[in-house]
Write an enzyme that holds these catalytic residues in place. Structure first.
Site, mmCIF file in Angstrom:
data_model
loop_
_atom_site.group_PDB
_atom_site.id
_atom_site.type_symbol
_atom_site.label_atom_id
_atom_site.label_comp_id
_atom_site.label_asym_id
_atom_site.label_seq_id
_atom_site.Cartn_x
_atom_site.Cartn_y
_atom_site.Cartn_z
ATOM 1 N N CYS A 1 28.583 -27.545 -0.238
ATOM 2 C CA CYS A 1 28.161 -26.198 0.153
ATOM 3 C C CYS A 1 28.887 -25.727 1.428
ATOM 4 O O CYS A 1 30.091 -25.585 1.418
ATOM 5 C CB CYS A 1 26.649 -26.129 0.300
ATOM 6 S SG CYS A 1 25.997 -24.439 0.201
ATOM 7 N N SER B 1 22.429 -22.156 -3.177
ATOM 8 C CA SER B 1 21.619 -21.523 -2.138
ATOM 9 C C SER B 1 22.545 -21.131 -0.991
ATOM 10 O O SER B 1 22.789 -21.916 -0.081
ATOM 11 C CB SER B 1 20.534 -22.490 -1.648
ATOM 12 O OG SER B 1 19.748 -21.896 -0.644
ATOM 13 N N HIS C 1 24.343 -27.353 -4.977
ATOM 14 C CA HIS C 1 23.492 -28.389 -4.400
ATOM 15 C C HIS C 1 22.939 -29.260 -5.524
ATOM 16 O O HIS C 1 21.726 -29.296 -5.768
ATOM 17 C CB HIS C 1 22.337 -27.766 -3.612
ATOM 18 C CG HIS C 1 22.718 -27.282 -2.262
ATOM 19 N ND1 HIS C 1 23.011 -28.138 -1.215
ATOM 20 C CD2 HIS C 1 22.851 -26.034 -1.768
ATOM 21 C CE1 HIS C 1 23.296 -27.432 -0.129
ATOM 22 N NE2 HIS C 1 23.213 -26.153 -0.438
ATOM 23 N N GLU D 1 22.438 -32.217 -5.454
ATOM 24 C CA GLU D 1 21.557 -33.239 -4.887
ATOM 25 C C GLU D 1 20.128 -32.769 -4.678
ATOM 26 O O GLU D 1 19.225 -33.581 -4.409
ATOM 27 C CB GLU D 1 22.125 -33.741 -3.544
ATOM 28 C CG GLU D 1 21.903 -32.824 -2.353
ATOM 29 C CD GLU D 1 22.854 -31.644 -2.269
ATOM 30 O OE1 GLU D 1 22.763 -30.886 -1.289
ATOM 31 O OE2 GLU D 1 23.695 -31.483 -3.185
ATOM 32 N N ARG E 1 9.628 -20.561 2.613
ATOM 33 C CA ARG E 1 10.029 -20.394 4.016
ATOM 34 C C ARG E 1 10.579 -19.002 4.263
ATOM 35 O O ARG E 1 10.176 -18.310 5.213
ATOM 36 C CB ARG E 1 11.087 -21.445 4.381
ATOM 37 C CG ARG E 1 11.640 -21.352 5.797
ATOM 38 C CD ARG E 1 12.981 -22.051 5.883
ATOM 39 N NE ARG E 1 13.985 -21.404 5.036
ATOM 40 C CZ ARG E 1 15.104 -22.017 4.602
ATOM 41 N NH1 ARG E 1 15.342 -23.265 4.918
ATOM 42 N NH2 ARG E 1 15.965 -21.339 3.857
#
Length: 314
Positions: free
Chosen positions: A142, A192, A235, A237, A249
């Site tokens: 990323c 993201s 991502h 992972e 959040r």
């Protein structure tokens, strides 16, 4: 063979509960083999979560792996206890004379800042320089991928205008790369981010191979032909609930925060997300360890100092 960890690391209990075989450092010292040495530069704010995510996939291999974690000494971490960093992490000064088969540089929540304004950019640049003679293959994730491309090629990231958040389809476009071995034609991966790297910049300014891309995400995975540099903008992972935690959040700060695409069933944040990228993640990290690291790295890591061909790889 297992991954070797400090038995006090919190991730050890989590992985053991998932029936993932990990070996403590005392037992590993009796193994008569040369283990793979991996350094993880963890730039994520939730360091303990990222540790577990990466170790889960690095453990899915027959190789024995020693892992060191590194944090930026020039940055004050607000989300990780100082005692955790002091116990389980090293600084660049601690490892600058060591050699590693593989290096992972994670993402970081600083993508809206120009690279030169990131408070640890100078320290990270030292690591980019150092790895030429001390690391065989580097996997950038990323923001870590964007930072690596900017440092080596001068390619800057471009703002998208919104947050690309969700689980997206990507197409394998370079099937002959060992990194894509055993992948289906299409695979899913969480993304993201607010920025991207343009395909035209990669084609015009580098000789990197584009291994996977998607209509919504753009570039997904790049690699040098010798796989000593690998860049992944997603991502893979991430845990099942990571995007959900990020959404909760962000929505507390902005009620107009968009629901992650293709993530919650029926776009209902009250429902548990489906995990649909784990197989691709396992395949990708296993391929990197096997084909880019294990089968290519010299037995004597010190020989990396004399491997001048690294400077000319494409």
């Amino acid at each position: 063979m297992p991954i070797t960890l400090d038995k006090k690391l919190p991730a050890v209990d989590i992985l053991n509960n998932e029936n993932i075989f990990v070996m403590d450092d005392k037992r590993a010292s009796n193994q008569d083999i040369r283990p793979i040495e991996v350094l993880i530069v963890n730039l994520m704010p939730t360091k303990e979560a990222t540790e577990t995510q990466l170790l889960r996939y690095l453990s899915n291999t027959p190789l024995q792996i020693n892992v060191d974690f590194l944090y930026m000494a020039t940055h004050e971490s607000k989300n990780t206890r100082p005692e955790h960093l002091q116990t389980f992490y090293k600084t660049f000064e601690d490892i600058k004379d060591k050699y590693y088969d593989g290096l992972i540089i994670t993402g970081a929540p600083v993508e809206k800042l120009p690279f030169d304004e990131v408070d640890y950019w100078e320290e990270l640049s030292q690591i980019f320089d150092w790895k030429h003679n001390h690391v065989y293959s580097t996997l950038h994730l990323c923001w870590g991928a964007q930072a690596g491309l900017y440092y080596k090629y001068g390619i800057d990231k471009v703002k998208i205008g919104y947050k690309l958040s969700g689980v997206y389809s990507q197409k394998v476009v370079e099937r002959l790369s060992p990194l894509m071995r055993s992948f289906d034609d299409f695979f899913l991966s969480p993304h993201s981010r607010h920025t991207e790297v343009l395909e035209s910049d990669i084609l015009n300014r580098t000789n990197l191979q584009i291994l996977a891309k998607g209509d919504q995400v753009g570039l997904s995975i790049l690699s040098s032909r010798d796989m000593r540099e690998v860049y992944s903008f997603g991502h893979l992972e991430y845990d099942r609930d990571t995007l959900g935690k990020e959404y909760l959040r962000d929505s507390k700060l902005n009620k107009k925060t968009a629901i992650p695409v293709n993530y919650f069933p029926k776009d209902d944040p009250e429902q548990e997300p489906e995990l649909r990228w784990s197989l691709a993640a396992s395949t990708f990290f296993t391929n990197w360890l096997n084909y880019a690291v294990y089968q290519e790295t010299p037995y004597r890591l010190e020989d990396l100092e004399r491997d001048s061909s690294y400077y000319g790889y494409l």
